[in-house]
Every structure is written in structure tokens, then in C-alpha cells.
Design a protein around this motif. Sequence first.
Motif, PDB file in Angstrom:
ATOM      1  N   ALA A  45       3.681  -1.522  -7.806  1.00  0.00           N
ATOM      2  CA  ALA A  45       4.959  -0.851  -7.603  1.00  0.00           C
ATOM      3  C   ALA A  45       5.629  -0.471  -8.919  1.00  0.00           C
ATOM      4  O   ALA A  45       6.560   0.328  -8.921  1.00  0.00           O
ATOM      5  N   ARG A  46       5.161  -1.042 -10.037  1.00  0.00           N
ATOM      6  CA  ARG A  46       5.729  -0.726 -11.345  1.00  0.00           C
ATOM      7  C   ARG A  46       4.645  -0.228 -12.284  1.00  0.00           C
ATOM      8  O   ARG A  46       3.478  -0.616 -12.166  1.00  0.00           O
ATOM      9  N   SER A  47       5.056   0.599 -13.225  1.00  0.00           N
ATOM     10  CA  SER A  47       4.117   1.099 -14.227  1.00  0.00           C
ATOM     11  C   SER A  47       3.744  -0.018 -15.191  1.00  0.00           C
ATOM     12  O   SER A  47       4.565  -0.876 -15.522  1.00  0.00           O
ATOM     13  N   ARG A  48       2.506  -0.017 -15.654  1.00  0.00           N
ATOM     14  CA  ARG A  48       2.070  -0.977 -16.677  1.00  0.00           C
ATOM     15  C   ARG A  48       1.829  -0.278 -18.017  1.00  0.00           C
ATOM     16  O   ARG A  48       1.252  -0.856 -18.939  1.00  0.00           O
ATOM     17  N   SER A  49       2.304   0.956 -18.147  1.00  0.00           N
ATOM     18  CA  SER A  49       2.130   1.705 -19.382  1.00  0.00           C
ATOM     19  C   SER A  49       2.980   1.114 -20.503  1.00  0.00           C
ATOM     20  O   SER A  49       4.129   0.708 -20.293  1.00  0.00           O
ATOM     21  N   TYR A  85       7.593   2.632  -0.831  1.00  0.00           N
ATOM     22  CA  TYR A  85       6.325   3.047  -1.433  1.00  0.00           C
ATOM     23  C   TYR A  85       5.143   2.488  -0.631  1.00  0.00           C
ATOM     24  O   TYR A  85       4.147   3.186  -0.385  1.00  0.00           O
ATOM     25  N   ALA A  86       5.259   1.232  -0.201  1.00  0.00           N
ATOM     26  CA  ALA A  86       4.181   0.639   0.608  1.00  0.00           C
ATOM     27  C   ALA A  86       3.993   1.416   1.903  1.00  0.00           C
ATOM     28  O   ALA A  86       2.857   1.660   2.333  1.00  0.00           O
ATOM     29  N   ASN A  87       5.095   1.829   2.520  1.00  0.00           N
ATOM     30  CA  ASN A  87       5.000   2.623   3.749  1.00  0.00           C
ATOM     31  C   ASN A  87       4.353   3.978   3.475  1.00  0.00           C
ATOM     32  O   ASN A  87       3.545   4.476   4.266  1.00  0.00           O
ATOM     33  N   HIS A  88       4.729   4.592   2.334  1.00  0.00           N
ATOM     34  CA  HIS A  88       4.141   5.881   1.967  1.00  0.00           C
ATOM     35  C   HIS A  88       2.629   5.762   1.781  1.00  0.00           C
ATOM     36  O   HIS A  88       1.872   6.636   2.217  1.00  0.00           O
ATOM     37  N   LEU A  89       2.197   4.667   1.159  1.00  0.00           N
ATOM     38  CA  LEU A  89       0.770   4.466   0.913  1.00  0.00           C
ATOM     39  C   LEU A  89       0.015   4.091   2.187  1.00  0.00           C
ATOM     40  O   LEU A  89      -1.208   4.257   2.252  1.00  0.00           O
ATOM     41  N   GLY A  90       0.726   3.571   3.171  1.00  0.00           N
ATOM     42  CA  GLY A  90       0.045   3.027   4.338  1.00  0.00           C
ATOM     43  C   GLY A  90      -0.708   1.757   3.998  1.00  0.00           C
ATOM     44  O   GLY A  90      -1.781   1.482   4.560  1.00  0.00           O
ATOM     45  N   ALA A  91      -0.143   0.964   3.085  1.00  0.00           N
ATOM     46  CA  ALA A  91      -0.811  -0.260   2.641  1.00  0.00           C
ATOM     47  C   ALA A  91      -0.942  -1.243   3.804  1.00  0.00           C
ATOM     48  O   ALA A  91      -0.120  -1.268   4.720  1.00  0.00           O
ATOM     49  N   ASP A  92      -1.982  -2.070   3.753  1.00  0.00           N
ATOM     50  CA  ASP A  92      -2.220  -3.055   4.807  1.00  0.00           C
ATOM     51  C   ASP A  92      -1.399  -4.314   4.630  1.00  0.00           C
ATOM     52  O   ASP A  92      -1.201  -5.065   5.592  1.00  0.00           O
ATOM     53  N   VAL A  93      -0.942  -4.566   3.423  1.00  0.00           N
ATOM     54  CA  VAL A  93      -0.129  -5.753   3.168  1.00  0.00           C
ATOM     55  C   VAL A  93       0.746  -5.476   1.951  1.00  0.00           C
ATOM     56  O   VAL A  93       0.345  -4.751   1.031  1.00  0.00           O
ATOM     57  N   LEU A  94       1.950  -6.040   1.956  1.00  0.00           N
ATOM     58  CA  LEU A  94       2.874  -5.934   0.824  1.00  0.00           C
ATOM     59  C   LEU A  94       3.168  -7.345   0.340  1.00  0.00           C
ATOM     60  O   LEU A  94       3.705  -8.173   1.085  1.00  0.00           O
ATOM     61  N   ILE A  95       2.819  -7.623  -0.895  1.00  0.00           N
ATOM     62  CA  ILE A  95       3.091  -8.928  -1.507  1.00  0.00           C
ATOM     63  C   ILE A  95       4.037  -8.710  -2.680  1.00  0.00           C
ATOM     64  O   ILE A  95       3.695  -8.024  -3.648  1.00  0.00           O
ATOM     65  N   ILE A 150      11.761  -3.817   5.474  1.00  0.00           N
ATOM     66  CA  ILE A 150      11.492  -2.383   5.492  1.00  0.00           C
ATOM     67  C   ILE A 150      10.003  -2.074   5.579  1.00  0.00           C
ATOM     68  O   ILE A 150       9.604  -1.061   6.154  1.00  0.00           O
ATOM     69  N   GLY A 151       9.179  -2.940   5.029  1.00  0.00           N
ATOM     70  CA  GLY A 151       7.741  -2.691   5.067  1.00  0.00           C
ATOM     71  C   GLY A 151       7.209  -2.704   6.492  1.00  0.00           C
ATOM     72  O   GLY A 151       7.462  -3.641   7.252  1.00  0.00           O
ATOM     73  N   LYS A 152       6.450  -1.675   6.867  1.00  0.00           N
ATOM     74  CA  LYS A 152       5.872  -1.588   8.210  1.00  0.00           C
ATOM     75  C   LYS A 152       4.649  -2.480   8.358  1.00  0.00           C
ATOM     76  O   LYS A 152       4.173  -2.701   9.472  1.00  0.00           O
TER      77      LYS A 152
END
Length: 489
Positions: free
Chosen positions: A205-209, A263-273, A339-341
Amino acid sequence: MKLAAMVIACAMTCAPGAGARGVEAPMAAEDSGIYAEVVAMLEREAAGQLTRHLQKSGKLRQVSVDIRLDMSGRSMTINFGPGYLPGPEGSYDELFLQPMASSLRFFAGKSGLEINDIRFLFEGRSLEDYYPEDLAVPMRSERRSAPTSALVSSSHGYISLHPSREWKFQRPAPLGLQEDTLSPVYGDELQALIEQRSGLTVHLARSRSTELHPESNLPWQHMSSRYHLKALFPDRTDMWNEFPNSPESAREKDEDIRARPNYANHLGADVLISLHSNGHDSAAIRGTEVYYHQAKPQDKPLADSIICSMRELIRAQPGYQTFPVRETSNQGIHGENRIGKMPSVIVETAYHSNPEDVAALQDPVFRSASMKGVEKGYRLWATGKACEPLALQPLPDIEVPLQSSRDVNVTFAGNPQFPVVLEVGVADCDRPGVCTPLKTTFNDPSAPVMFGASCSSTRPGTVRWKVLIRDADGVVAAPVEFTQACVRS
């Protein structure tokens, strides 16, 4: 201390009887006064915390607090009277109410009352009753039989205050450890573990640059998720800019909380940790906690699996055998989880406000063990396996004819990380120096774990073996012993 001792003794010896003020489970009438004192103490603590919180926002008022304990369910309900109703600005005060829950859980525990879940009401109604549309849980995404991706959200990061445009970290650092820069290091570890061991694609969810963020001239890796998503999706202001007209100076903090699950919802991720370190005004509160949202009880099995596996992995490390890790996950009202689906949990690895926890948080051994626990807890849940201790099954005594051998099968409960090492040591030998210990590594989880018990001597004798297994993450099963007798055929 006297009150705590009395309550602990009562919890162990009380018989059912008349009810006490603020306590829903029955108890002996002569003990009701003790419990009433504990409830009154908790109410005074909660009221004091709320008064100080309101004063910080320029509000001078006193709000009544009523607390009810459900002893059978190990839960607490806190009802605030008129004068306090948090709203969307400030994310419904979750950054105040969750620390309050932690402190009341802590003080209740010190008084001998184990509390897991805490529910907040406002004049007898939940926040969902006041804000049904905004706090509604979104329709859950259909769970795939073969998960493919995860979002790891390592909080928090820089935000810009309004209208000054001053850049500030979101979290305090009372002992010098900054959660905003610490959590991403844990996220890197967890990303590698999930990709390697669970086989998922992991998004961050955050940049590592390490380059500079052009708007702030600060390192990209220190910026909040809000700015990472702003750069990725400049036109998706609904994802990262939900409160453009809010009068709150720190409105971007609220936007950042919501941006991560968006962002997790946008990605359709299977899990949010979501990874955090916790903080509290009291340095006495410490340990590892995992939260799921109270309106998404279906996420509790995932949260319980993760806290169980974290406890196993952390306590397997030298120096952390007694590190405080809660026995079960806790309900919460965090926006990230709501909020995460997809199944969503918050991992509070330790408290950056406690000196012992701060030392642990900076230890690579603790970091690795805690994140291995998170990944293992997810993997067990995803594959339908229960988190259970690694334990060897008893081994029967055996007889082996002289100048021959026989195989000994070693069976166990639990979910060790392969390769595992089998150690067969000598507990007692009737001819010292003759009995030889053994150490063998097993790489294949599907292959049997066994060793050969041999009698190469021409004389009968006995040996008492002590057997243990150690997995790749340092988890060790308690040893079991058995006797081998070398006999004439």
C-alpha cells in the motif's frame, strides 16, 4: 493491589448467586460489591480518558460512562451518555477508542477479569445506527478457491496538514521509535514470506522507493499510502481524497485510513493484512494483538489463526519465550477492516510506547518470527488447517534383536515448517559411551519421519532415548522418551 487479589480469588471460588451492578453473569451476593468496585473503577478511567480527549479538541464537557461486563462471554459494553458522538471526521475516533479499549482490557485483567471484546455504544446505540450508510459493511467479494493476491498495508507515513501544508508523521514516537518508518520494514519481510511460502502476489500500500517525493521533497518510502495511490491513480480521487472539504487540519489521516482498503478493493485482493505497532499513554500496556471488525465476524477465524501462529513463532525464539501475545483475536472498529471487501485483519505487532516492546520491535529475530507467524496463520486458514502446537506422539518401548535394527516411526501433531530436524539423544544408557545419539534432517513433508534403532553389540543392554523435532523456524516439540532393549533373538 488488595482489590485485585480479592477479585482474582473471587473469580476462582465464587458460586452463582445474585447479580451485581454492571455485571451480566451471576455471582454470589457477598461478592457483588467487589465486582461493582471494579466496574466503577473502569467507568472512572474511561470517563477521565474521554474528558481529556474532548479537552484536546477544545470541548469542555463531562460525559457519563456506563460499563457492563458479560463474564460468560468475556466481553465489555461501554455506553457513553449525551455529549459525545464521533463522526466521519477523525474516522469515528478509532484512534482514541481503540487505545481506550486496550487500557480498559489491561486494567480489567489486572483486577482478575479477562476481557476479550469491547463494544462501544452512544446513548445506547452503535455508531452504525447513527451512520448506517457510511458504516455499512460492503458486500463481501466471493472467495476464490485458489487465492492469488494479497495487499500488505504497512502504516502510516507522512501527511500534509491543512491549511499550513506542514508535513508530519501520523503517529507519535514516545520512546523514539517511529511507527511510520518501522512498519514498512516489517511489510517487506511479510511480502517475501507470503510470496515464497503461500505463493501469492503481494501488493504494497506504500511506495518503497528511496527517491524524493516531489511535492514534499521527502523520501517516497516515508509517504503515506494516500500519496502513493495519488501518484498511481491521479484521477481516482474517490480512492485517496474522500474528504476534500473537511475542515479538519489532519483530514488526510482519515483519507489515508480509507485509501488502504480502497486500494485492496480496486485490486480485488484475496486478503488485506494491515501491519502496525501499537501505542498508548501508559507504558505498562504491551504485547501482540490482532483485530477483526466487529461487523465482519467471518474474519475472526483468520485473525485467530494469525494470533495463534504468531504466539507459536515468537515464543519459539530465545529470549521471547514469555513475550505477551493475546490468546485470541479481538473485535475492533477499524476502518481498514470494515471497508475491505475481502477478509481483513490488523496486526498490532507490539507497543512502541513500552520499553521492552520497543527493544523487541528493533530486533531482527523478533521481526522475522512475528512475520513468519502472520504468514503461517494466513496459510493455515487459507488451506483449512487448524493452528495447533507442535507435539510428538508417545513412542512405545521396543525390543531389538542383537546385531540387527528396526525402524521407529515418529508421528506428531501441528504444522512444522520443513525441513525439520529429528534429534535422538541419550537420556540413559546402561553402558556409557556405547549408545550413539542421532540427528537427521527431513526435507519432504509428505515423507515419513523415522529413524533406525540398531543393536550392533553382541551383549544385551538397554538405552533410554529422548526424541525431539525442531522445524525450520525454530519451533521445537517437547521431547518424548522411550526405552530400547537389545535382546537375544
